[in-house]
Scaffold this motif. Sequence first.
Motif, PDB file in Angstrom:
ATOM      1  N   ALA A  36       0.742  -1.194   0.005  1.00 60.65           N
ATOM      2  CA  ALA A  36       0.209   0.029   0.322  1.00 60.65           C
ATOM      3  C   ALA A  36       0.816   1.082   0.041  1.00 60.65           C
ATOM      4  N   LEU A  37       1.836   1.662   1.008  1.00 59.79           N
ATOM      5  CA  LEU A  37       2.955   2.949   0.907  1.00 59.79           C
ATOM      6  C   LEU A  37       3.346   2.515  -0.135  1.00 59.79           C
ATOM      7  N   GLY A  38       4.173   1.677  -0.563  1.00 58.25           N
ATOM      8  CA  GLY A  38       5.513   1.442  -1.851  1.00 58.25           C
ATOM      9  C   GLY A  38       4.962   1.978  -2.954  1.00 58.25           C
ATOM     10  N   THR A  39       3.148   1.439  -3.507  1.00 59.53           N
ATOM     11  CA  THR A  39       3.051   1.930  -4.319  1.00 59.53           C
ATOM     12  C   THR A  39       1.891   3.685  -4.574  1.00 59.53           C
ATOM     13  N   SER A  40       1.922   3.807  -3.037  1.00 58.72           N
ATOM     14  CA  SER A  40       1.454   5.147  -2.320  1.00 58.72           C
ATOM     15  C   SER A  40       1.690   5.793  -3.151  1.00 58.72           C
ATOM     16  N   ALA A  41       4.136   5.466  -2.850  1.00 58.06           N
ATOM     17  CA  ALA A  41       4.354   6.185  -3.331  1.00 58.06           C
ATOM     18  C   ALA A  41       4.917   6.767  -4.366  1.00 58.06           C
ATOM     19  N   GLY A  42       4.799   5.912  -5.023  1.00 57.22           N
ATOM     20  CA  GLY A  42       4.610   5.966  -6.694  1.00 57.22           C
ATOM     21  C   GLY A  42       3.829   6.871  -7.374  1.00 57.22           C
ATOM     22  N   LEU A  43       1.768   6.466  -6.923  1.00 51.41           N
ATOM     23  CA  LEU A  43       1.379   6.643  -7.005  1.00 51.41           C
ATOM     24  C   LEU A  43       0.879   8.731  -7.196  1.00 51.41           C
ATOM     25  N   MET A  44       2.317   8.555  -6.158  1.00 55.21           N
ATOM     26  CA  MET A  44       2.062  10.383  -5.346  1.00 55.21           C
ATOM     27  C   MET A  44       2.709  10.847  -6.170  1.00 55.21           C
ATOM     28  N   VAL A  45       3.910  10.295  -6.880  1.00 53.00           N
ATOM     29  CA  VAL A  45       4.459  11.261  -8.258  1.00 53.00           C
ATOM     30  C   VAL A  45       4.204  11.043  -9.260  1.00 53.00           C
ATOM     31  N   ILE A  46       3.296   9.734  -8.876  1.00 53.64           N
ATOM     32  CA  ILE A  46       2.765   9.635 -11.254  1.00 53.64           C
ATOM     33  C   ILE A  46       2.036  11.050 -10.867  1.00 53.64           C
ATOM     34  N   SER A  47       1.215  11.485  -9.685  1.00 59.06           N
ATOM     35  CA  SER A  47      -0.081  12.021 -10.104  1.00 59.06           C
ATOM     36  C   SER A  47       0.389  13.587 -10.146  1.00 59.06           C
ATOM     37  N   GLN A  48       1.785  13.376 -10.402  1.00 55.68           N
ATOM     38  CA  GLN A  48       1.665  15.559 -10.424  1.00 55.68           C
ATOM     39  C   GLN A  48       3.082  15.286 -10.951  1.00 55.68           C
ATOM     40  N   LEU A  49       3.550  14.793 -11.935  1.00 55.20           N
ATOM     41  CA  LEU A  49       3.992  14.767 -12.905  1.00 55.20           C
ATOM     42  C   LEU A  49       4.243  15.577 -13.967  1.00 55.20           C
ATOM     43  N   VAL A  50       3.045  16.088 -14.259  1.00 53.94           N
ATOM     44  CA  VAL A  50       2.774  17.117 -15.521  1.00 53.94           C
ATOM     45  C   VAL A  50       2.409  18.050 -14.961  1.00 53.94           C
ATOM     46  N   PRO A  51       1.988  18.717 -13.562  1.00 56.12           N
ATOM     47  CA  PRO A  51       1.822  19.714 -13.425  1.00 56.12           C
ATOM     48  C   PRO A  51       3.420  20.326 -13.126  1.00 56.12           C
TER      49      PRO A  51
END
Length: 214
Positions: A36-51
């Motif tokens: 949960a936390l490992g993929t949350s970390a990845g998704l936190m970054v992935i979701s903010q890449l474009v902005p």
Amino acid sequence: MSRPQSTPLFVFSTYEFKPGEVLHTPTFYFMWIAYALGTSAGLMVISQLVPFAKSQGIPSAALATMGLFVGAIGNASGRILSGWMSDALGRLNVLRLMIAISAIAMPILYAVGANVALLYIMVFVVYWCYGTQLSVNASTTSDFWGTKNAGINYGLLFTAWGVAGIIGPRIAGVLFDKYKNYRYAFYTAAVLAVVALLCELVAKRPQVPGQARA
């Protein structure tokens, strides 16, 4: 004189754990939290890449095309090649390695955000580490708890990814709205990855229930 045999890096479970028995093993919860936390970390970054790239002066169209293409390759590579790596190095060892790399990559990605070439490299690394968790956790489930009920057993573990899909992007958004700076989102992602790594370090092969050993 015969040479002593080395201890195998992973061993398939000879006992087929039922879903209820899986839920009674501490290993499941350590792995669930790590997932949960490992993929949350990845998704936190992935979701903010474009902005984030846009805030660094990189045209969002450039990242949306080339950057996300690089990320897709990293994701696919993590799912495929890390599975091969886990056969050679061991499942948990690869999960630990990739989560550790992820924790280091998050702040580096933030630091090199204005450099397009380095940004693409770090995007590849983050996506690789993210994809690894999705593939290697599945194979670890079969190794630890058997193949007969692997579908439902992995389904239980996979709920961690569902939680990550909700909390990861939301945490990143809340942090940016509060601080107006992507640093906090990227560094928080690194902290989550560190906690995930600690859980993976504690996780061990689950013991067969007592009645099965009798």
